[in-house]
Write a protein that holds these residues in place. Structure first.
Motif, PDB file in Angstrom:
ATOM      1  N   ASP A  36       0.852  -1.189   0.000  1.00  0.00           N
ATOM      2  CA  ASP A  36       0.000   0.000   0.000  1.00  0.00           C
ATOM      3  C   ASP A  36       0.890   1.242   0.000  1.00  0.00           C
ATOM      4  O   ASP A  36       1.444   1.632   1.025  1.00  0.00           O
ATOM      5  CB  ASP A  36      -0.898  -0.042   1.255  1.00  0.00           C
ATOM      6  CG  ASP A  36      -1.753   1.216   1.345  1.00  0.00           C
ATOM      7  OD1 ASP A  36      -1.752   2.019   0.374  1.00  0.00           O
ATOM      8  OD2 ASP A  36      -2.403   1.386   2.385  1.00  0.00           O
ATOM      9  N   TRP A  37       1.064   1.802  -1.205  1.00  0.00           N
ATOM     10  CA  TRP A  37       2.019   2.906  -1.352  1.00  0.00           C
ATOM     11  C   TRP A  37       1.498   4.212  -0.781  1.00  0.00           C
ATOM     12  O   TRP A  37       2.239   5.189  -0.683  1.00  0.00           O
ATOM     13  CB  TRP A  37       2.373   3.090  -2.839  1.00  0.00           C
ATOM     14  CG  TRP A  37       3.032   1.866  -3.405  1.00  0.00           C
ATOM     15  CD1 TRP A  37       2.488   0.961  -4.240  1.00  0.00           C
ATOM     16  CD2 TRP A  37       4.347   1.411  -3.133  1.00  0.00           C
ATOM     17  NE1 TRP A  37       3.367  -0.050  -4.522  1.00  0.00           N
ATOM     18  CE2 TRP A  37       4.530   0.205  -3.861  1.00  0.00           C
ATOM     19  CE3 TRP A  37       5.409   1.886  -2.351  1.00  0.00           C
ATOM     20  CZ2 TRP A  37       5.707  -0.524  -3.821  1.00  0.00           C
ATOM     21  CZ3 TRP A  37       6.575   1.159  -2.330  1.00  0.00           C
ATOM     22  CH2 TRP A  37       6.718  -0.034  -3.050  1.00  0.00           C
ATOM     23  N   SER A  38       0.209   4.229  -0.418  1.00  0.00           N
ATOM     24  CA  SER A  38      -0.353   5.496   0.029  1.00  0.00           C
ATOM     25  C   SER A  38       0.080   5.839   1.454  1.00  0.00           C
ATOM     26  O   SER A  38       0.135   6.999   1.833  1.00  0.00           O
ATOM     27  CB  SER A  38      -1.882   5.423  -0.040  1.00  0.00           C
ATOM     28  OG  SER A  38      -2.340   4.410   0.844  1.00  0.00           O
ATOM     29  N   GLY A  39       0.366   4.772   2.217  1.00  0.00           N
ATOM     30  CA  GLY A  39       0.600   5.008   3.638  1.00  0.00           C
ATOM     31  C   GLY A  39       1.992   5.531   3.958  1.00  0.00           C
ATOM     32  O   GLY A  39       2.975   5.156   3.332  1.00  0.00           O
ATOM     33  N   ALA A  40       2.090   6.417   4.906  1.00  0.00           N
ATOM     34  CA  ALA A  40       3.327   6.846   5.547  1.00  0.00           C
ATOM     35  C   ALA A  40       4.425   7.266   4.581  1.00  0.00           C
ATOM     36  O   ALA A  40       5.587   6.976   4.782  1.00  0.00           O
ATOM     37  CB  ALA A  40       3.835   5.741   6.475  1.00  0.00           C
ATOM     38  N   GLY A  41       4.024   7.883   3.509  1.00  0.00           N
ATOM     39  CA  GLY A  41       4.982   8.459   2.570  1.00  0.00           C
ATOM     40  C   GLY A  41       5.828   7.439   1.843  1.00  0.00           C
ATOM     41  O   GLY A  41       6.972   7.708   1.483  1.00  0.00           O
ATOM     42  N   LEU A  42       5.303   6.241   1.644  1.00  0.00           N
ATOM     43  CA  LEU A  42       6.073   5.218   0.947  1.00  0.00           C
ATOM     44  C   LEU A  42       6.126   5.507  -0.535  1.00  0.00           C
ATOM     45  O   LEU A  42       5.169   6.025  -1.107  1.00  0.00           O
ATOM     46  CB  LEU A  42       5.428   3.846   1.146  1.00  0.00           C
ATOM     47  CG  LEU A  42       5.615   3.175   2.507  1.00  0.00           C
ATOM     48  CD1 LEU A  42       4.869   1.868   2.520  1.00  0.00           C
ATOM     49  CD2 LEU A  42       7.079   2.979   2.805  1.00  0.00           C
ATOM     50  N   SER A  43       7.211   5.150  -1.163  1.00  0.00           N
ATOM     51  CA  SER A  43       7.249   5.209  -2.609  1.00  0.00           C
ATOM     52  C   SER A  43       8.326   4.272  -3.119  1.00  0.00           C
ATOM     53  O   SER A  43       9.356   4.075  -2.463  1.00  0.00           O
ATOM     54  CB  SER A  43       7.514   6.645  -3.077  1.00  0.00           C
ATOM     55  OG  SER A  43       8.795   6.758  -3.630  1.00  0.00           O
ATOM     56  N   ALA A  44       8.060   3.679  -4.261  1.00  0.00           N
ATOM     57  CA  ALA A  44       9.020   2.765  -4.861  1.00  0.00           C
ATOM     58  C   ALA A  44       9.955   3.522  -5.781  1.00  0.00           C
ATOM     59  O   ALA A  44      10.821   2.934  -6.415  1.00  0.00           O
ATOM     60  CB  ALA A  44       8.284   1.677  -5.635  1.00  0.00           C
ATOM     61  N   GLU A  45       9.783   4.796  -5.828  1.00  0.00           N
ATOM     62  CA  GLU A  45      10.562   5.615  -6.749  1.00  0.00           C
ATOM     63  C   GLU A  45      12.055   5.506  -6.453  1.00  0.00           C
ATOM     64  O   GLU A  45      12.479   5.641  -5.305  1.00  0.00           O
ATOM     65  CB  GLU A  45      10.119   7.071  -6.619  1.00  0.00           C
ATOM     66  CG  GLU A  45      10.528   7.914  -7.814  1.00  0.00           C
ATOM     67  CD  GLU A  45      10.076   9.352  -7.628  1.00  0.00           C
ATOM     68  OE1 GLU A  45      10.822  10.256  -8.008  1.00  0.00           O
ATOM     69  OE2 GLU A  45       8.972   9.551  -7.069  1.00  0.00           O
ATOM     70  N   GLY A  46      12.819   5.228  -7.464  1.00  0.00           N
ATOM     71  CA  GLY A  46      14.266   5.135  -7.286  1.00  0.00           C
ATOM     72  C   GLY A  46      14.726   3.858  -6.627  1.00  0.00           C
ATOM     73  O   GLY A  46      15.907   3.696  -6.347  1.00  0.00           O
ATOM     74  N   ALA A  47      13.791   2.962  -6.347  1.00  0.00           N
ATOM     75  CA  ALA A  47      14.191   1.724  -5.678  1.00  0.00           C
ATOM     76  C   ALA A  47      14.824   0.767  -6.674  1.00  0.00           C
ATOM     77  O   ALA A  47      14.362   0.622  -7.793  1.00  0.00           O
ATOM     78  CB  ALA A  47      12.994   1.062  -5.016  1.00  0.00           C
ATOM     79  N   GLU A  48      15.881   0.135  -6.222  1.00  0.00           N
ATOM     80  CA  GLU A  48      16.495  -0.939  -7.002  1.00  0.00           C
ATOM     81  C   GLU A  48      15.626  -2.179  -6.811  1.00  0.00           C
ATOM     82  O   GLU A  48      15.265  -2.515  -5.682  1.00  0.00           O
ATOM     83  CB  GLU A  48      17.901  -1.179  -6.470  1.00  0.00           C
ATOM     84  CG  GLU A  48      18.650  -2.299  -7.160  1.00  0.00           C
ATOM     85  CD  GLU A  48      19.831  -2.760  -6.318  1.00  0.00           C
ATOM     86  OE1 GLU A  48      20.229  -3.913  -6.485  1.00  0.00           O
ATOM     87  OE2 GLU A  48      20.322  -1.958  -5.485  1.00  0.00           O
ATOM     88  N   VAL A  49      15.239  -2.832  -7.923  1.00  0.00           N
ATOM     89  CA  VAL A  49      14.334  -3.979  -7.801  1.00  0.00           C
ATOM     90  C   VAL A  49      15.128  -5.282  -7.865  1.00  0.00           C
ATOM     91  O   VAL A  49      15.960  -5.477  -8.742  1.00  0.00           O
ATOM     92  CB  VAL A  49      13.270  -3.959  -8.923  1.00  0.00           C
ATOM     93  CG1 VAL A  49      12.405  -5.222  -8.852  1.00  0.00           C
ATOM     94  CG2 VAL A  49      12.407  -2.707  -8.796  1.00  0.00           C
TER      95      VAL A  49
END
Lengths: 437, 337
Positions: A36-49
């Motif tokens: 759930d990307w909406s919670g607590a300022g989470l983001s996958a942006e820039g994440a190494e997968v």
């Protein structure tokens, strides 16, 4: 801060999940594709997968019994090479035994080892302090000073030698209670094992090699659990190797005695029949035992009588094994093969599932050694100490590929399952696709 | 036959009988005015002795010389070994000098096995006694002595020791002679009984192909041969038995005990004897005691072993082995290099 998204990993062998690491901690976990990307300022942006593709994700492994050899025997291992081997094997913390030169019996030596571990950054190194000065079994080392040093020692052991004097053992057990320490006993009655070369039994009788009887281990364990009960201390038994020792520990636990015990991977797999080759790669202390002992050890690890797997990783230079049996050093390297051996002997046999492996190789050893930040659940907010295992892999052990400086493995050429592909120490990758970072 | 002789347990019945029969052939050489055969001319044998031994080394040396081999004696004392050189380096150094066979005596059990199986050297390895493990040529010479005495010199050819009752008495725990004899005598069909105080028997002995007894007197009447093992006096310091006198009383062979043995039964001893300990002088010097004969037979046995292992042919066979002529040398080498 760097972000890593591990996609589709079977956490503790369960359903595939996504795990997001942000900086040094786990930021989120959820069923695959459902963070759930909406919670607590989470983001996958820039994440190494990292595509886990059904690999098993475990909390970083913790080894309560490693010989890093530095200071003194840098020809066989250093803190750097040993911790690189640890990272290769999926470990994020190792406890370094005290039998170095000089012995780790002062705050100065334990701080040196601890600091080297931090500088290299492959794996947390928690030094173990000697119980007695020079491992000589006569005079207590400054246990309190080692505990209060930067190294924060909580585990004390004369490993390689037994604290055989009952009074010294009693005092050590009592003394470390003041700061929550534990004595890890190398259980070996010295008089019963003079000149011992291998397990005493049918094979030693034939080969004419000096016997190391099971009773030499069992009698010390029996004494020490009773001492621990008497003074109300906890005691840890190193590399338990016989069926009789299992019975004693089981009895002690049923009485409520605060005892924990470890078994090595090699005692879960190999027997004294291998000594017939006179190849010193099979020479180890305590020695390889019988098939009956191996069965008892596996069952005891499964039912929790034995709490943990510890490697007793003992590197030796080539020349110390390329010789006749009696002249050879005792010990085997184990950090880079431990998980595979546990998979072969415990998981693939149905005795333990992956959450059981996490318990015996990470959670419990961290608890016994008070290694904060290790052996934690794989969930949001926890330190990102993680190990990713390709459990479907099968391959032949090739010591040439070891990160350890030494090659004294008993598994050369043996087919073993499982391979650690990634290890993260507080969010920093130390192993990526099976290669050290 | 195998390429090396490491353990008596490695010999089949046919191998062993072949060695004994060949040794009878070799024994005839000793009766000639010139006690020499040209068989190993041009071959080099090294006697690599890491442990003190007089009789075994001299016996091998005599056997090698009677077969015309070039002999190199190497004793660890005063050599590079005392300066810390490893077994591997010592062996490779010797092989670099062109050695065809290594006769090794070593204090560590398994050292000859390591030498033969570690890929360190190519030469044939003959175990002349390793630690408390094996001493196969001793067992062979003992079997040879028994066959001659109990079956007959000519009548024995081609035969084993089926049904013969052999009793071995003494420090079995520390004895490579006992281990080798149990293995070989069992292979040859004999019934073996070991007699010793329980402290001098190894844990795990129950798997050996023999009987075990703590009582010498009840065993003697049922013995065709009684082999007394040397008991080192130092053992009593490690509490294996209380005193020398008590040991002698319970397990020593004296004239009274010898009288309990069947009429034609023999007394054997691998030497060196500790007179007054495991054997009285009276028994040691009696006609029934074969100790001296065993020494003479040792040379014949070692000649037979060298002959069979080295192919019994001239040096060229190493390059071009002749299957019909030299069965022992035709084994392909499968060891890893």
């Amino acid at each position: 801060m760097s972000k890593i998204l591990i996609r589709g990993a079977k956490v503790l062998g369960g359903e595939p999940q996504d795990v997001l690491i942000d900086g040094e901690t786990i930021a989120a976990t959820a069923r695959q594709g459902e963070i759930d990307w909406s919670g607590a300022g989470l983001s996958a942006e820039g994440a190494e997968v990292v595509e886990a593709d059904g690999k098993v994700l475990l909390p970083g492994l913790v080894d309560l019994h490693t010989h890093l050899r530095e200071p003194g025997r840098e020809d066989s291992e250093t803190v750097l090479t040993g911790t690189r081997a640890a990272a290769s094997g999926g470990y994020t913390a190792v406890f370094a035994m005290a039998n170095t030169f000089p012995v780790a019996d002062t705050a100065g030596v334990v701080e040196q080892v601890w600091r080297l571990g931090r500088e290299h950054g492959y794996c947390d190194v928690q030094p173990i302090g000697a119980v007695t000065v020079g491992l000589e079994g006569r005079k207590l080392a400054e246990l309190g000073a080692m505990h209060e040093s930067a190294a924060g020692v909580t585990v004390f052991s004369d490993d390689g030698k037994c604290v055989d004097d009952a009074v010294i053992m009693r005092r050590a057990l009592e003394y470390v209670k003041a700061f929550g320490g534990v004595v890890a006993q190398h259980a070996q009655e010295p008089r019963l094992t003079e000149g011992a070369q291998m397990n005493e039994g049918v094979v030693s009788a034939e080969l004419g090699l000096g016997g190391w009887p099971a009773v030499a281990e069992e009698s010390i364990i029996a004494r020490d659990v009773l001492l621990a009960e008497h003074v109300g201390s906890r005691v840890h038994i190193c590399h338990l190797s016989t069926a009789g020792s299992v019975e004693i520990v089981r009895w002690a636990k049923s009485r409520g005695i605060d005892v924990t015990a470890e078994v090595t991977p090699h005692h879960l797999l190999l027997t004294d029949e291998l000594v017939r080759t006179y190849n010193p790669v099979y020479k180890v202390n305590p020695p390889l035992r019988t098939e009956r002992d191996v069965r008892a050890l596996r069952e005891a690890l499964a039912d929790g009588t034995i709490d943990i797997v510890a490697t007793d990783h003992a590197p030796h230079p080539h020349e110390d094994k390329d010789c006749e049996w009696a002249a050879a050093a005792m010990g085997m390297v184990g950090l880079e093969t431990a998980l595979s051996v546990v998979q072969a002997t415990m998981v693939d046999t149905g005795l333990l599932d992956w959450s059981g492996v996490a318990d015996r190789m990470s959670i419990q050893p961290a608890k016994i050694g008070r290694a904060t930040g290790h052996g934690r659940p794989v969930s949001a907010g926890e330190p990102a100490n993680l190990t990713l295992v390709d459990t479907a892999y099968r391959g032949f052990v090739d010591p040439a590929g070891f990160a350890s400086r030494s090659r004294n493995t008993p598994y050369e050429g043996r087919e073993l399952p499982g391979r650690v592909t990634h290890t993260w120490l507080r969010g920093k990758a130390t192993l990526v696709d099976g290669k050290l970072a | 036959m195998q390429r090396h002789l490491i353990s008596a347990a490695d010999l089949t019945r046919d191998d062993a009988v072949l060695i004994l029969d060949t040794a009878e052939e070799m024994a005839r050489v000793a009766d000639r005015p010139i006690k020499k055969l040209p068989t190993l001319r041009g071959r080099t044998v090294v006697n690599l002795f890491f442990e003190d031994s007089t009789r075994t080394r001299i016996s091998f040396e005599a056997a090698e010389k009677r077969l015309s081999a070039d002999v190199i004696n190497f004793s660890a004392k005063g050599s590079s070994v005392s300066k810390g050189e490893s077994l591997k380096d010592t062996a490779q150094t010797l092989e670099a000098m062109g050695v065809d066979a290594v006769v090794i005596r070593h204090g560590a059990s398994g050292a000859p096995y390591r030498l033969a199986n570690s890929g360190w050297i190519d030469a044939a390895v003959i175990n002349a006694g390793d630690g408390t493990h094996q001493h196969p040529t001793q067992a062979l010479l003992d079997a040879f002595t028994m066959r001659r005495r109990l079956v007959g010199r000519d009548a024995g050819l081609g035969r084993d020791l089926a049904g013969k009752r052999i009793t071995i008495v003494g420090d079995v725990l520390h004895s490579r002679v006992a281990r080798s004899n149990v293995d070989l005598l069992h292979t040859l069909g004999a019934e073996v009984t070991l007699v010793a105080p329980p402290t001098l028997l190894p844990v795990g002995i129950e798997s050996w192909p023999c009987e075990v007894s703590y009582d010498l007197d009840s065993t003697l009447p049922k013995s065709d041969a009684v082999m007394m093992l040397r008991v080192q006096r130092e053992r009593m310091n490690a509490a294996f038995f209380p005193t020398e006198r008590e040991y002698s009383r319970r397990y020593g062979l004296d004239a009274d005990r010898m009288a309990k043995m069947p009429e034609n039964a023999i007394v054997m001893h691998p030497g060196p004897m500790v007179r007054g300990m495991e054997i009285t002088a009276e028994v040691a010097d009696s006609d029934r005691c074969t100790a001296v004969e065993q020494v003479a037979n040792g040379v014949s046995i070692r000649m037979a072993v060298l002959y069979l292992l080295l192919g019994g042919a001239v040096a060229e066979t190493k390059a071009a082995p002749d299957a019909n002529h030299a069965p022992a040398a035709t084994q392909t080498r499968t060891e890893e290099k």
